[in-house]
Design a protein around this motif. Sequence first.
Motif, PDB file in Angstrom:
ATOM      1  N   ALA A 100      38.554  37.358  30.196  1.00 43.31           N
ATOM      2  CA  ALA A 100      37.700  38.296  29.262  1.00 43.31           C
ATOM      3  C   ALA A 100      36.405  38.279  30.398  1.00 43.31           C
ATOM      4  CB  ALA A 100      37.243  37.265  28.268  1.00 43.31           C
ATOM      5  N   PHE A 101      36.037  39.500  30.255  1.00 47.09           N
ATOM      6  CA  PHE A 101      34.849  40.040  31.155  1.00 47.09           C
ATOM      7  C   PHE A 101      33.670  40.042  30.466  1.00 47.09           C
ATOM      8  CE2 PHE A 101      38.417  40.790  33.940  1.00 47.09           C
ATOM      9  CZ  PHE A 101      38.147  40.606  35.288  1.00 47.09           C
ATOM     10  N   VAL A 102      32.728  39.395  30.538  1.00 43.49           N
ATOM     11  CA  VAL A 102      31.614  39.073  29.531  1.00 43.49           C
ATOM     12  C   VAL A 102      30.118  39.421  30.453  1.00 43.49           C
ATOM     13  CG1 VAL A 102      30.409  37.764  27.823  1.00 43.49           C
ATOM     14  CG2 VAL A 102      33.002  37.332  28.289  1.00 43.49           C
ATOM     15  N   GLY A 103      29.381  40.245  29.631  1.00 44.16           N
ATOM     16  CA  GLY A 103      27.989  40.427  30.330  1.00 44.16           C
ATOM     17  C   GLY A 103      27.595  41.522  29.682  1.00 44.16           C
ATOM     18  N   ASN A 104      26.642  42.479  30.871  1.00 43.35           N
ATOM     19  CA  ASN A 104      25.965  43.315  30.945  1.00 43.35           C
ATOM     20  C   ASN A 104      26.891  44.685  31.222  1.00 43.35           C
ATOM     21  OD1 ASN A 104      25.599  43.496  33.557  1.00 43.35           O
ATOM     22  ND2 ASN A 104      23.800  42.329  33.479  1.00 43.35           N
ATOM     23  N   SER A 105      26.036  45.687  31.580  1.00 42.52           N
ATOM     24  CA  SER A 105      26.660  46.844  32.094  1.00 42.52           C
ATOM     25  C   SER A 105      27.599  46.757  33.319  1.00 42.52           C
ATOM     26  CB  SER A 105      25.692  47.922  32.154  1.00 42.52           C
ATOM     27  OG  SER A 105      24.708  47.572  33.159  1.00 42.52           O
ATOM     28  N   HIS A 106      27.261  45.742  34.014  1.00 42.59           N
ATOM     29  CA  HIS A 106      28.201  45.646  35.170  1.00 42.59           C
ATOM     30  C   HIS A 106      29.810  45.454  34.779  1.00 42.59           C
ATOM     31  CE1 HIS A 106      25.086  46.234  38.309  1.00 42.59           C
ATOM     32  NE2 HIS A 106      24.148  45.282  37.436  1.00 42.59           N
ATOM     33  N   MET A 107      29.864  44.451  33.785  1.00 39.87           N
ATOM     34  CA  MET A 107      30.975  44.521  33.130  1.00 39.87           C
ATOM     35  C   MET A 107      31.401  45.420  32.230  1.00 39.87           C
ATOM     36  SD  MET A 107      31.829  41.103  34.191  1.00 39.87           S
ATOM     37  CE  MET A 107      30.992  41.753  35.985  1.00 39.87           C
ATOM     38  N   ALA A 108      30.772  46.133  31.493  1.00 40.58           N
ATOM     39  CA  ALA A 108      30.989  47.244  30.808  1.00 40.58           C
ATOM     40  C   ALA A 108      31.659  48.105  31.421  1.00 40.58           C
ATOM     41  CB  ALA A 108      29.897  47.561  29.787  1.00 40.58           C
ATOM     42  N   PHE A 109      31.203  48.514  32.506  1.00 43.47           N
ATOM     43  CA  PHE A 109      31.288  49.790  33.193  1.00 43.47           C
ATOM     44  C   PHE A 109      32.610  49.605  34.381  1.00 43.47           C
ATOM     45  CE2 PHE A 109      26.963  51.250  32.508  1.00 43.47           C
ATOM     46  CZ  PHE A 109      26.940  51.434  31.162  1.00 43.47           C
ATOM     47  N   TRP A 110      32.618  48.428  34.427  1.00 43.50           N
ATOM     48  CA  TRP A 110      34.060  47.893  35.313  1.00 43.50           C
ATOM     49  C   TRP A 110      35.390  48.549  34.861  1.00 43.50           C
ATOM     50  CZ3 TRP A 110      34.091  42.353  37.624  1.00 43.50           C
ATOM     51  CH2 TRP A 110      34.953  42.413  38.699  1.00 43.50           C
ATOM     52  N   ALA A 111      35.970  49.364  35.612  1.00 43.58           N
ATOM     53  CA  ALA A 111      37.239  49.951  35.426  1.00 43.58           C
ATOM     54  C   ALA A 111      38.172  48.723  35.429  1.00 43.58           C
ATOM     55  CB  ALA A 111      37.729  51.141  36.074  1.00 43.58           C
TER      56      ALA A 111
ATOM     57  N   LYS B  31      33.022  51.211  45.458  1.00 44.24           N
ATOM     58  CA  LYS B  31      32.731  50.299  46.704  1.00 44.24           C
ATOM     59  C   LYS B  31      32.105  49.044  46.339  1.00 44.24           C
ATOM     60  CE  LYS B  31      32.389  53.835  50.457  1.00 44.24           C
ATOM     61  NZ  LYS B  31      31.290  54.100  51.162  1.00 44.24           N
ATOM     62  N   GLY B  32      31.367  49.154  45.272  1.00 42.98           N
ATOM     63  CA  GLY B  32      30.661  47.914  45.011  1.00 42.98           C
ATOM     64  C   GLY B  32      31.640  47.086  43.955  1.00 42.98           C
ATOM     65  N   TYR B  33      32.385  47.652  43.171  1.00 38.35           N
ATOM     66  CA  TYR B  33      33.419  47.086  42.287  1.00 38.35           C
ATOM     67  C   TYR B  33      34.432  46.355  42.954  1.00 38.35           C
ATOM     68  CZ  TYR B  33      31.389  47.921  37.899  1.00 38.35           C
ATOM     69  OH  TYR B  33      30.334  48.237  36.885  1.00 38.35           O
ATOM     70  N   SER B  34      35.043  46.778  44.079  1.00 36.70           N
ATOM     71  CA  SER B  34      35.855  46.497  45.016  1.00 36.70           C
ATOM     72  C   SER B  34      35.464  45.019  45.559  1.00 36.70           C
ATOM     73  CB  SER B  34      36.235  47.325  46.246  1.00 36.70           C
ATOM     74  OG  SER B  34      36.923  48.631  45.622  1.00 36.70           O
ATOM     75  N   ILE B  35      34.057  44.964  45.826  1.00 32.34           N
ATOM     76  CA  ILE B  35      33.605  43.575  46.345  1.00 32.34           C
ATOM     77  C   ILE B  35      33.858  42.767  45.296  1.00 32.34           C
ATOM     78  CG2 ILE B  35      31.270  42.525  46.897  1.00 32.34           C
ATOM     79  CD1 ILE B  35      30.570  44.958  48.550  1.00 32.34           C
ATOM     80  N   LEU B  36      33.361  42.933  44.006  1.00 35.40           N
ATOM     81  CA  LEU B  36      33.500  42.176  43.073  1.00 35.40           C
ATOM     82  C   LEU B  36      34.948  41.843  42.621  1.00 35.40           C
ATOM     83  CD1 LEU B  36      31.234  43.570  40.162  1.00 35.40           C
ATOM     84  CD2 LEU B  36      30.461  42.213  42.267  1.00 35.40           C
ATOM     85  N   ALA B  37      35.842  42.724  42.647  1.00 36.35           N
ATOM     86  CA  ALA B  37      37.266  42.404  42.352  1.00 36.35           C
ATOM     87  C   ALA B  37      37.857  41.477  43.687  1.00 36.35           C
ATOM     88  CB  ALA B  37      38.056  43.791  42.439  1.00 36.35           C
ATOM     89  N   GLU B  38      37.450  41.588  44.735  1.00 34.21           N
ATOM     90  CA  GLU B  38      38.021  40.636  45.659  1.00 34.21           C
ATOM     91  C   GLU B  38      37.473  39.536  45.603  1.00 34.21           C
ATOM     92  OE1 GLU B  38      36.468  40.152  50.314  1.00 34.21           O
ATOM     93  OE2 GLU B  38      37.075  42.274  49.751  1.00 34.21           O
ATOM     94  N   ALA B  39      36.297  39.263  45.133  1.00 30.60           N
ATOM     95  CA  ALA B  39      35.543  37.896  44.871  1.00 30.60           C
ATOM     96  C   ALA B  39      36.353  37.326  43.662  1.00 30.60           C
ATOM     97  CB  ALA B  39      34.404  37.963  44.461  1.00 30.60           C
ATOM     98  N   VAL B  40      36.732  37.847  42.662  1.00 33.46           N
ATOM     99  CA  VAL B  40      37.311  37.365  41.696  1.00 33.46           C
ATOM    100  C   VAL B  40      38.949  37.128  41.977  1.00 33.46           C
ATOM    101  CG1 VAL B  40      38.236  38.006  39.354  1.00 33.46           C
ATOM    102  CG2 VAL B  40      36.065  38.582  39.698  1.00 33.46           C
ATOM    103  N   LYS B  41      39.619  37.769  42.578  1.00 30.89           N
ATOM    104  CA  LYS B  41      41.008  37.496  43.047  1.00 30.89           C
ATOM    105  C   LYS B  41      41.033  36.375  43.948  1.00 30.89           C
ATOM    106  CE  LYS B  41      42.643  42.510  42.393  1.00 30.89           C
ATOM    107  NZ  LYS B  41      42.856  43.615  43.099  1.00 30.89           N
TER     108      LYS B  41
END
Length: 175
Positions: free
Chosen positions: A11-22, A160-170
């Motif tokens: 479950a991804f929860v939060g603001n637009s950074h979560m909402a717009f994440w593909a 590119k920004g979301y790739s950084i987030l995805a890497e951190a989560v994984k």
Amino acid sequence: MDRIEEIPKFAFVGNSHMAFWALDIYFPQWKCLNYGAPGEGLAYMESFAADTSDCLAVIQFGSNDIYGLNDENVDDYVERYVKAVLAVPSLKTYLFCIFPRNDYDDYSTAVNKFIRMLNQRIYEKLQGTDIVYLDVFDRLLLNGRLNPDLTIDDLHLNGKGYSILAEAVKQAVNL
């Protein structure tokens, strides 16, 4: 008989950074629910009522609250922030730092200095909890400002920004 492993549910929860994440692009192997709400902040998190108890929760919010904060109310905000994060039901919670942002009227780095201080206070308040803190703040910065190569508008992330987030989560989830 071979053991079939269950696909993780997030479950991804939060603001637009979560909402717009593909999420389907970055995590095609996971079941992802998106509870991101553009423009929202602490009030949304405090009223969050979805049942995510069977999920791993990934949370990020706070950038929409920044301009309402000051030295006099920041401690109360941190207290409420951490309480709201802890209230989200989950199997495990992963909390992103508040991301840097750029002021639209000048090239000041003051807002990001404030966010860095706020993140430090939140991190300190989380000590002793089971929350996994994902600090990508410095990876999103360039010269004290949100790196323009990682955004579409000096606030919202691009691929590119979301790739950084995805890497951190994984990396944190280790799946």
